[in-house]
Design an enzyme around this catalytic site. Structure first.
Site, PDB file in Angstrom:
ATOM      1  N   ARG A  88     -18.413  -0.685 -31.948  1.00  8.06           N
ATOM      2  CA  ARG A  88     -19.544  -1.617 -31.881  1.00  8.06           C
ATOM      3  C   ARG A  88     -20.005  -1.859 -30.458  1.00  8.06           C
ATOM      4  O   ARG A  88     -20.968  -2.608 -30.250  1.00  8.06           O
ATOM      5  CB  ARG A  88     -19.139  -2.980 -32.455  1.00  8.06           C
ATOM      6  CG  ARG A  88     -19.134  -3.009 -33.940  1.00  8.06           C
ATOM      7  CD  ARG A  88     -19.052  -4.454 -34.398  1.00  8.06           C
ATOM      8  NE  ARG A  88     -18.365  -4.477 -35.660  1.00  8.06           N
ATOM      9  CZ  ARG A  88     -18.760  -5.171 -36.719  1.00  8.06           C
ATOM     10  NH1 ARG A  88     -19.809  -5.925 -36.668  1.00  8.06           N
ATOM     11  NH2 ARG A  88     -18.086  -5.110 -37.829  1.00  8.06           N
ATOM     12  N   ARG A 133     -17.004 -16.401 -46.868  1.00  5.01           N
ATOM     13  CA  ARG A 133     -16.563 -15.991 -45.532  1.00  5.01           C
ATOM     14  C   ARG A 133     -16.964 -17.051 -44.526  1.00  5.01           C
ATOM     15  O   ARG A 133     -18.094 -17.524 -44.532  1.00  5.01           O
ATOM     16  CB  ARG A 133     -17.204 -14.644 -45.157  1.00  5.01           C
ATOM     17  CG  ARG A 133     -16.267 -13.479 -45.360  1.00  5.01           C
ATOM     18  CD  ARG A 133     -16.920 -12.159 -45.100  1.00  5.01           C
ATOM     19  NE  ARG A 133     -17.455 -12.026 -43.737  1.00  5.01           N
ATOM     20  CZ  ARG A 133     -17.809 -10.854 -43.225  1.00  5.01           C
ATOM     21  NH1 ARG A 133     -17.675  -9.753 -43.935  1.00  5.01           N
ATOM     22  NH2 ARG A 133     -18.277 -10.785 -42.007  1.00  5.01           N
ATOM     23  N   ARG A 144     -24.484 -13.349 -34.967  1.00  8.09           N
ATOM     24  CA  ARG A 144     -23.987 -11.988 -35.230  1.00  8.09           C
ATOM     25  C   ARG A 144     -25.118 -10.969 -35.127  1.00  8.09           C
ATOM     26  O   ARG A 144     -24.918  -9.855 -34.655  1.00  8.09           O
ATOM     27  CB  ARG A 144     -23.330 -11.931 -36.618  1.00  8.09           C
ATOM     28  CG  ARG A 144     -21.896 -12.484 -36.602  1.00  8.09           C
ATOM     29  CD  ARG A 144     -21.418 -12.921 -37.964  1.00  8.09           C
ATOM     30  NE  ARG A 144     -21.473 -11.893 -38.966  1.00  8.09           N
ATOM     31  CZ  ARG A 144     -21.599 -12.123 -40.279  1.00  8.09           C
ATOM     32  NH1 ARG A 144     -21.679 -13.357 -40.713  1.00  8.09           N
ATOM     33  NH2 ARG A 144     -21.624 -11.140 -41.126  1.00  8.09           N
TER      34      ARG A 144
END
Ligand code: ADP
Length: 191
Positions: A88, A133, A144
């Site tokens: 990432r 979550r 994010r």
């Protein structure tokens, strides 16, 4: 097959990773899943990772790289693997190149799932209700997405330049997306 599955949060990586990995008979290695397993078991790695995950930030490269290296070294990953959620960052790309190069193999393909931004938010908010979550709250989702654009999107260009990038339309039914991925991957030579 040595594959990477990329895409923004909510693109359907985890869902597709299992199908693709089964199709090629390789393990699906999801860094997010490994972190979450460590969090729920309360391991030291989990305690460290949770701080970052709950804020929508990436876990530090050294921690993630070390974890992936250990996982790839396991027996089941000898014939190949599908990475979901790794690399990432550009530093992770370099690290992965080293890991794969060391074994004398190469990366076969990088699949990127593309999904409209509004659809991504809908999917994540939906998942928040069903999966619970802790990083699927609106603020953390937004963070994010920012972190993905800043740190992970540049990887697409890196792999495109290497000629191994495959862009797949991630909109529509799960089965249709899977079929698109299979069609694209079945067309490339396996190492
Ligand atoms: P998403 O559905 O948002 O793509 P994942 O389940 O793949 O999320 O990962 C959840 C969290 O785990 C990330 O937001 C990040 O904190 C951490 N994480 C997963 N993979 C990596 C990575 N390669 N490098 C750093 N942090 C990671």
């Amino acid at each position: 097959m040595r594959l990477i599955l990329m895409g923004p949060p909510g693109a359907g990586k985890g869902t597709q990773a299992r199908f693709v990995a089964d199709h090629f008979g390789v393990p699906a290695i999801s860094t997010g899943d490994i972190f979450r397993a460590n969090v729920s078991q309360g391991t030291p790695l989990g305690v460290e990772a949770k701080r970052y995950m709950d804020a929508g930030e990436y876990v530090p490269d050294e921690v993630t790289n070390h974890m992936v290296r250990n996982r790839i070294d396991e027996e089941d990953a000898r014939p190949g693997f599908l990475l979901d959620g790794y690399p990432r960052t550009l530093a992770q790309v370099t690290e992965l190149d080293g890991m794969i190069g060391f074994t004398g193999h190469q990366l076969d393909a990088v699949v990127v799932l593309t999904v409209d931004p509004e659809e991504l938010v809908q999917r994540l908010l939906q998942r928040a209700q069903t999966d619970g979550r802790t990083d699927d709250t609106e603020d953390v989702i937004r963070r994010r997405q920012e972190v993905y654009s800043e740190q992970t999107e540049p990887l697409i260009g890196v792999y495109r330049d290497r000629g191994i990038l495959i862009e797949i339309d991630g909109m529509g039914e799960v089965d249709d997306v899977t079929a698109r991925i299979f069609a694209a991957l079945d067309a490339i030579p396996q190492s």
